[in-house]
Design a protein around this motif. Structure first.
Motif, mmCIF file in Angstrom:
data_model
loop_
_atom_site.group_PDB
_atom_site.id
_atom_site.type_symbol
_atom_site.label_atom_id
_atom_site.label_comp_id
_atom_site.label_asym_id
_atom_site.label_seq_id
_atom_site.Cartn_x
_atom_site.Cartn_y
_atom_site.Cartn_z
ATOM 1 N N PRO A 195 17.635 -2.565 -19.450
ATOM 2 C CA PRO A 195 18.309 -3.711 -19.933
ATOM 3 C C PRO A 195 18.281 -5.100 -19.951
ATOM 4 C CG PRO A 195 18.798 -2.305 -17.567
ATOM 5 C CD PRO A 195 17.764 -1.565 -18.152
ATOM 6 N N ALA A 196 16.384 -5.227 -19.855
ATOM 7 C CA ALA A 196 15.559 -6.314 -20.041
ATOM 8 C C ALA A 196 15.128 -5.839 -21.347
ATOM 9 C CB ALA A 196 14.590 -6.450 -19.507
ATOM 10 N N ALA A 197 15.275 -4.754 -22.149
ATOM 11 C CA ALA A 197 15.081 -4.536 -23.057
ATOM 12 C C ALA A 197 16.358 -5.275 -24.360
ATOM 13 C CB ALA A 197 14.937 -3.051 -23.877
ATOM 14 N N ILE A 198 17.523 -4.483 -24.166
ATOM 15 C CA ILE A 198 18.805 -4.885 -24.535
ATOM 16 C C ILE A 198 19.133 -6.345 -24.681
ATOM 17 C CG2 ILE A 198 21.101 -4.651 -24.214
ATOM 18 C CD1 ILE A 198 20.457 -2.165 -24.870
ATOM 19 N N ASP A 199 18.769 -6.956 -23.195
ATOM 20 C CA ASP A 199 18.826 -8.540 -23.076
ATOM 21 C C ASP A 199 17.769 -9.407 -24.223
ATOM 22 O OD1 ASP A 199 19.781 -10.883 -21.741
ATOM 23 O OD2 ASP A 199 17.458 -11.590 -21.210
#
Length: 208
Positions: A195-199
C-alpha cells in the motif's frame, strides 16, 4: 510461451514489493525496472513521433497493417516504457495478428496528471490522422496503463472523438485513492505492491 505465461513472467520480473522500500528516487526506480526483453528475428520495431509523443511500433511479419493496438504501459506512472514492455508487446502482436504501438508517455513526478492522459490522447489522435479508423483500433494497458486506458476513453468521449473498438485492461489501477479494503486485508499476501508504494506513486502522479 503463451500470453498468460508471458504476463506471469513479466510481473515476476517486475516484482516490486520489497524493492520499493529501497527506492525513493524515481530515477533509481526506473533503472531498477529497466528490463528489456529479447525479441524474435521476425519482429521489427520502429521509433516514431506519434503526434508529438515518442512511441514504438512493434510489428510481426504477416500481421494486419490496418488494425492497431495502442498499448499504454504500466509502472505506476513513474517508470516503464517501450523497453520494459517490448517482450509483452510482440506477443500481443503475434496472438492478435495486429500491429502494436507502445506509447512512451511522459512520467511523473516530472510530468504529473494530466500529462499521461494528454500524451495518450495525442497518440490516439495521431492514429486517426494517419488514416486508421476507430473500429480497427484497440486500446490496452497493464496496471497504471490500464487505468490510463480508461482515462483515455473518458477523455475521447468528452472530446467527441470516436471510441476504439475494444479495450483490454490488464490488472488496471483505477483507484488512485487506495480506498479499497482489499488493499489492507491483502497487504501481507500481495506479491506485487505494498500500500505504501501505491500511495507513493499516486502522490507522484497527482502532484498538488
Amino acid at each position: 510461451m503463451s500470453i498468460r505465461a508471458s504476463l506471469i513472467s513479466f510481473f515476476i520480473r517486475h516484482t516490486m514489493k520489497k524493492r520499493m522500500s529501497r527506492f525513493e528516487d524515481p530515477a533509481e526506480m526506473r533503472l531498477d525496472q529497466a528490463l528489456p526483453g529479447k525479441i524474435p528475428e521476425n519482429v521489427s520495431t520502429e521509433t516514431v513521433d506519434a503526434g508529438g509523443v515518442p512511441a514504438e511500433w512493434v510489428t510481426i511479419a504477416g500481421v494486419s497493417n490496418d488494425h492497431v493496438m495502442l498499448y499504454l504501459h504500466g509502472g505506476g506512472y513513474v517508470f516503464g516504457g517501450p523497453d520494459s514492455h517490448r517482450d509483452l508487446a510482440w506477443r500481443l502482436a503475434k496472438e492478435c495478428g495486429i500491429r502494436v504501438l507502445v506509447a512512451d508517455y511522459r512520467l511523473a513526478p516530472e510530468h504529473p496528471f494530466p500529462g499521461a492522459v494528454d500524451d495518450a490522447t495525442a497518440c490516439y489522435r495521431w492514429l486517426l490522422a494517419e488514416g486508421y479508423i476507430a473500429d480497427n483500433l484497440v486500446v490496452a494497458g497493464d496496471s497504471a496503463g490500464g487505468g490510463l486506458s480508461v482515462a483515455l476513453m473518458v477523455n475521447l468521449r468528452n472530446l467527441g472523438l470516436p471510441l476504439p473498438k475494444a479495450a483490454v485492461l490488464i490488472s488496471p489501477w483505477t483507484d488512485l485513492s487506495g480506498s479499497g479494503e482489499s488493499m489492507k486485508t491483502n497487504a501481507d499476501a500481495d506479491p506485487m505492491l505494498a500500500p505504501a508504494a501505491i500511495d507513493r506513486f499516486a502522490r507522484y502522479y497527482l502532484g498538488d
